[in-house]
Design a protein around this motif. Sequence first.
Motif, PDB file in Angstrom:
ATOM      1  N   ALA A 433       0.800  -1.272  -0.078  1.00  0.00           N
ATOM      2  CA  ALA A 433      -0.008   0.041  -0.052  1.00  0.00           C
ATOM      3  C   ALA A 433       0.808   1.113  -0.051  1.00  0.00           C
ATOM      4  O   ALA A 433       0.619   2.265  -0.645  1.00  0.00           O
ATOM      5  N   SER A 434       2.057   1.031   0.741  1.00  0.00           N
ATOM      6  CA  SER A 434       2.840   2.340   0.715  1.00  0.00           C
ATOM      7  C   SER A 434       3.453   2.505  -0.480  1.00  0.00           C
ATOM      8  O   SER A 434       4.171   3.721  -0.907  1.00  0.00           O
ATOM      9  N   SER A 435       3.892   1.426  -1.095  1.00  0.00           N
ATOM     10  CA  SER A 435       4.592   1.610  -2.326  1.00  0.00           C
ATOM     11  C   SER A 435       3.925   1.974  -3.690  1.00  0.00           C
ATOM     12  O   SER A 435       4.416   2.339  -4.659  1.00  0.00           O
ATOM     13  N   MET A 436       2.616   2.345  -3.587  1.00  0.00           N
ATOM     14  CA  MET A 436       1.505   2.254  -4.690  1.00  0.00           C
ATOM     15  C   MET A 436       1.552   3.702  -5.024  1.00  0.00           C
ATOM     16  O   MET A 436       1.467   4.619  -3.986  1.00  0.00           O
ATOM     17  N   ARG A 437       2.062   4.260  -6.162  1.00  0.00           N
ATOM     18  CA  ARG A 437       1.760   5.396  -6.508  1.00  0.00           C
ATOM     19  C   ARG A 437       0.414   5.839  -6.972  1.00  0.00           C
ATOM     20  O   ARG A 437       0.082   5.996  -8.196  1.00  0.00           O
ATOM     21  N   ALA A 438      -0.526   5.781  -6.116  1.00  0.00           N
ATOM     22  CA  ALA A 438      -2.014   5.734  -6.309  1.00  0.00           C
ATOM     23  C   ALA A 438      -2.734   6.322  -5.307  1.00  0.00           C
ATOM     24  O   ALA A 438      -2.388   6.336  -4.036  1.00  0.00           O
ATOM     25  N   GLY A 439      -3.982   6.951  -5.569  1.00  0.00           N
ATOM     26  CA  GLY A 439      -4.628   7.950  -4.660  1.00  0.00           C
ATOM     27  C   GLY A 439      -5.448   7.064  -3.723  1.00  0.00           C
ATOM     28  O   GLY A 439      -5.816   7.315  -2.494  1.00  0.00           O
ATOM     29  N   GLY A 457      -6.505  10.997  -7.476  1.00  0.00           N
ATOM     30  CA  GLY A 457      -5.254  10.422  -8.333  1.00  0.00           C
ATOM     31  C   GLY A 457      -3.800  11.205  -8.038  1.00  0.00           C
ATOM     32  O   GLY A 457      -3.844  12.223  -7.537  1.00  0.00           O
ATOM     33  N   TYR A 458      -2.788  10.329  -8.270  1.00  0.00           N
ATOM     34  CA  TYR A 458      -1.445  10.939  -8.357  1.00  0.00           C
ATOM     35  C   TYR A 458      -1.455  10.999 -10.016  1.00  0.00           C
ATOM     36  O   TYR A 458      -1.941  10.468 -10.747  1.00  0.00           O
ATOM     37  N   LYS A 459      -0.238  11.511 -10.045  1.00  0.00           N
ATOM     38  CA  LYS A 459       0.223  11.686 -11.646  1.00  0.00           C
ATOM     39  C   LYS A 459      -0.824  12.195 -12.592  1.00  0.00           C
ATOM     40  O   LYS A 459      -1.610  13.058 -12.277  1.00  0.00           O
TER      41      LYS A 459
END
Lengths: 479, 287
Positions: A433-439, A457-459
Amino acid sequence: MPTPFEYAPAPESRAVVTIASSYGLFIDGEFTDGTGGSLKSINPATEEVLSEIAIASDADVDRAVKAARRAYTRVWSKTSGAERAKYLFRIARLVQERSRELAVLETLDNGKPIKESRDVDIPLVAAHFFYYAGWADKLEHAGFGSNPRPLGVAAQVIPWNFPLLMLAWKIAPALATGNTVVLKPAETTPLTALLFADICRQAELPPGVVNIITGAGDTGRALVEHPDVNKVAFTGSTEVGKAIARSVAGTDKRLTLELGGKAANIVFDDAPVDQTVEGIVAGIFFNQGHVCCAGSRLLVQESIADELVGRLKNRLGTLRLGDPMDKNTDIGAINSLEQLERIRHLAGVGDDEGAERWTADCELPAKGYWFAPTVFTGVTQAHRIAREEIFGPVLSVLTFRTPSEAIEKANNSPYGLSAGIWTDKGSRILKMASSMRAGVVWANTFNRFDPASPFGGYKESGYGREGGRHGLAAYLHVD
Amino acid sequence: MASRLEVRKTYKLYIGGAFPRSESGRTYEVTDLKGRFLANAALASRKDARDAVVAARKAQPGWAGATAYNRGQVLYRVAEVMEGRRAQFVDEVSRAEGHPSRRAESVVEAAIDRWVWYAGWADKIAQTLGGTNPVAGPYFNFSIPEPTGVVAVVAPQESSLLGLVSVLAPVIVSGNTAVVLASELRPLAAISLSEVLATSDLPGGVINLLTGHVAEVTPWLAAHMDVNAIDLAGVDDRALRTQLEIAAADNVKRVRRPDTDDWTADPGLARIRSFLETKTVWHPIGV
């Protein structure tokens, strides 16, 4: 082969809703004619024309923004938080009271199964208004300094996948924070927004606080580019989101964007299989896959890939595709011919690039827009079906061996809206969970929504959050 | 006795923890307000900007992965080391900004104190901006702030030290890494700050400092696809600002527009918040 148990038809009655033959624009508290021509809203399950909808011209957009400005200056900015709260509570209650009518209308206009509009969309709409109602008189406690102030007039443009729910995500926080709005629903799904105008009437919301204007891309563009809007909120494609970001460049307009996604749904070898299969189905086949946060990339640990995909296909064989108004229907209609063609095109690209297509064995109705649940295996990261948002019931399956490979593949996308993790191991959940670049990260679940839960979102999936305390920031001047 | 001839410093860029000259070999003359020569600063090129982004990206996971306690101590260390070079900064600020030394002293003190203020925030951001969310169902749901990633910062033009610190500290305190373009006409205090950073346990690449022309360097940063956000604090030209925002849309960069010139005011949380993402995690309860 005949199955031992056949379902009898269980259609929901459409008598609960009355659809006018045509609709104008809801500006300054009343329906007025548009001057930009008209478009037809159709039922994508039958191709039947439901109603004729006015297209707002630039002049109509200007009229709506002026109405919103007037309402902001004269009324809404002087209405206390406590009073704004009570209007929003009223709206929440009216949505609950008219929930079946709204659900039926949503299903007719959008093509989504009645069980989803009835059990998911409309209850969440009411919950969203109820949640933000409570914030209206408590903004100084929301963590944005002692003097959070509204922005003014908000221009809001929403998509067709969750028409009334997206309206609620936009209007509820905007009104709670003291802004007035001009909202444009998608051109293929305007009807519940127009029915919402009637709810504003019943709530005796002051004229001009909520304005609903209909039309297609040109209307949306005129709205976000109008010089007198203070805030633009958009949910839709990344391509249009970028165009909007360019159009507000150099202005003082505040912008929030909720854009596309290509979420990884990651399954480890210790995941509970049946629960996971249900989660994968919910992740990509909910709402025909017309979900920006859909779990459209299934990343399966290699050792269990064959078994999991086999079970998934068995499960997909039991899904019922067909009449969205039938209470037993799992998969409804694709929202429009245009979208159907996009899904067909990208699925064709999947074939061409060498992925292996499997399609659930189900009969497609003769009329309407349909696409059977489809799974591609043998997909690599280079394939377009692993990179581009299909926005349909199409799942791409990739495999991985180690957690770090899963992280690498999951984050290998310009998008970053959501992610799913399936494993029984708690420490691995937290690491992933902490590694996901996602909101939004769903662990051992997928596609859950709640008004108290920030979403965004991210990005290139956008910026800003909707829902929860965080969602207030999009509509406030904050310290 | 003849007065001693001072030993001058060569002012260079600060990229990935090292002090290179511009790869372009170019410099530009920096003067005080009266036009007297102060130094030749490196004139950063597109390549320097890209190298800086690469260094910032490389440093980002490690810096974000450091404990908040650790990041807080590093920021505090920056204040400590700055304090030791107070006189130098007072001199540079005074000459660059034309302040009498009393005023320059208070500016430098404010800049040092700003690091201390932000140092204290490092391990409070998550509790202040995140939390659990009471969803209507059997799920544990929480939201946490996370750094956006690599942030390009155009430092304020007038306030060459306090303004710089005021835009830089809120970017890195949460775990972002930064590529910062110093005040174009007043870059010397920024370069001295980078010497402080290099000796403050700040990992190389967390802050990368460029000196050069705003109009030349910023378009490359705004259009760079591996930069996640951009702070336009020091972009005074309206047309350039518009152009940068348009370029920034290509990868949906988070953009912070110029909004203040008063760097002495209470900073609040707005700048920290501008360069954070919110991640929300769901897990079922009791299944």
